[in-house]
Design a protein around this motif. Structure first.
Motif, PDB file in Angstrom:
ATOM      1  N   THR A  97       0.847  -1.191   0.000  1.00 25.39           N
ATOM      2  CA  THR A  97       0.000   0.000   0.000  1.00 25.39           C
ATOM      3  C   THR A  97       0.879   1.236   0.000  1.00 25.39           C
ATOM      4  O   THR A  97       1.719   1.418   0.881  1.00 25.39           O
ATOM      5  CB  THR A  97      -0.931   0.011   1.224  1.00 25.39           C
ATOM      6  N   MET A  98       0.693   2.070  -1.009  1.00 28.69           N
ATOM      7  CA  MET A  98       1.434   3.325  -1.115  1.00 28.69           C
ATOM      8  C   MET A  98       0.512   4.458  -0.663  1.00 28.69           C
ATOM      9  O   MET A  98      -0.455   4.780  -1.348  1.00 28.69           O
ATOM     10  CB  MET A  98       1.904   3.537  -2.550  1.00 28.69           C
ATOM     11  N   ASP A  99       0.814   5.026   0.479  1.00 33.69           N
ATOM     12  CA  ASP A  99       0.036   6.124   1.033  1.00 33.69           C
ATOM     13  C   ASP A  99       0.295   7.382   0.212  1.00 33.69           C
ATOM     14  O   ASP A  99       1.439   7.794   0.039  1.00 33.69           O
ATOM     15  CB  ASP A  99       0.445   6.332   2.491  1.00 33.69           C
ATOM     16  N   VAL A 100      -0.761   7.977  -0.334  1.00 34.84           N
ATOM     17  CA  VAL A 100      -0.632   9.235  -1.087  1.00 34.84           C
ATOM     18  C   VAL A 100      -1.553  10.308  -0.498  1.00 34.84           C
ATOM     19  O   VAL A 100      -1.935  11.249  -1.173  1.00 34.84           O
ATOM     20  CB  VAL A 100      -0.910   9.026  -2.602  1.00 34.84           C
ATOM     21  N   SER A 101      -1.886  10.137   0.774  1.00 34.20           N
ATOM     22  CA  SER A 101      -2.867  11.025   1.401  1.00 34.20           C
ATOM     23  C   SER A 101      -2.298  12.366   1.850  1.00 34.20           C
ATOM     24  O   SER A 101      -3.057  13.296   2.112  1.00 34.20           O
ATOM     25  CB  SER A 101      -3.526  10.320   2.589  1.00 34.20           C
TER      26      SER A 101
END
Length: 194
Positions: free
Chosen positions: A76-80
């Motif tokens: 999971t790549m967090d882009v938040s």
């Protein structure tokens, strides 16, 4: 940013397709108010007054994550946040050569309907384009919960020449050419996951 970088992330257009006139969410909710089945359908789209998940965030689409899914491992790549995106740009995700995978995007739509959401990415190795992906997500109404879209399966390249670090530029855009998020990240293809 060079013209070439921009050209890599322009979505394809369907000849003859015209984006419809935008209507306010309340206007859409009140159209054909006497049709019970249509009202149920509109409610399922979130055309009521959905509670906003991020009331202090003015964006209509808030992208949360890009997920790399394979049978062996999910990443999971967090882009938040800008900080999470900066970390992705510096630290590559490691992908095993030859693995089959899918990408999934996780996002929240609030305040207005959006039409024709698409996820695009361009992959380059040492500045040379090696892959491009365009995934149609669809149209969405406001909804408090996360919305997701999983794209078609792909296979990572394999062999000694494929083992390298790749630069990826991603964009989440709609039919009106509103860019909701654009970010860069790195992936490294190795013989194994580590």
């Amino acid at each position: 940013m060079s013209k070439q970088d921009n050209d890599d992330l322009i979505p394809t257009e369907t000849e003859g397709y015209k984006v419809s006139e935008k209507k306010d969410i309340d206007e859409l909710a009140n159209m054909d108010a006497n049709d019970d089945s249509l009202n149920k359908w509109k409610a399922s789209l979130g055309l009521g007054h959905a509670k906003e998940r991020f009331p202090d965030d003015p964006r209509t689409v808030v992208v949360q994550a890009l997920v790399f899914e394979s049978e062996e491992r999910n990443i999971t790549m967090d882009v938040s946040t800008p900080e999470a995106i900066a970390k992705l740009k510096k630290t590559p995700i490691v992908i095993k050569e030859g693995c089959e995978y899918k990408f999934k995007i996780v996002f929240v739509v609030q305040r207005h309907m959006v039409s024709g959401l698409r996820y695009l990415h361009s992959v380059k190795r040492k500045g040379i384009p090696v892959d491009k992906m365009e995934g149609m997500c669809g149209s969405y109404g406001p909804k408090y919960e996360d919305q997701t879209r999983t794209f078609q399966q792909s296979t990572a390249p394999s062999g000694p020449l494929a083992r390298a670090t790749y630069n990826v530029k991603s964009r989440f855009i709609d039919d009106d050419k509103n860019i909701y998020l654009e970010w860069e990240w790195k992936m490294e293809i190795k013989k194994d996951w580590e």
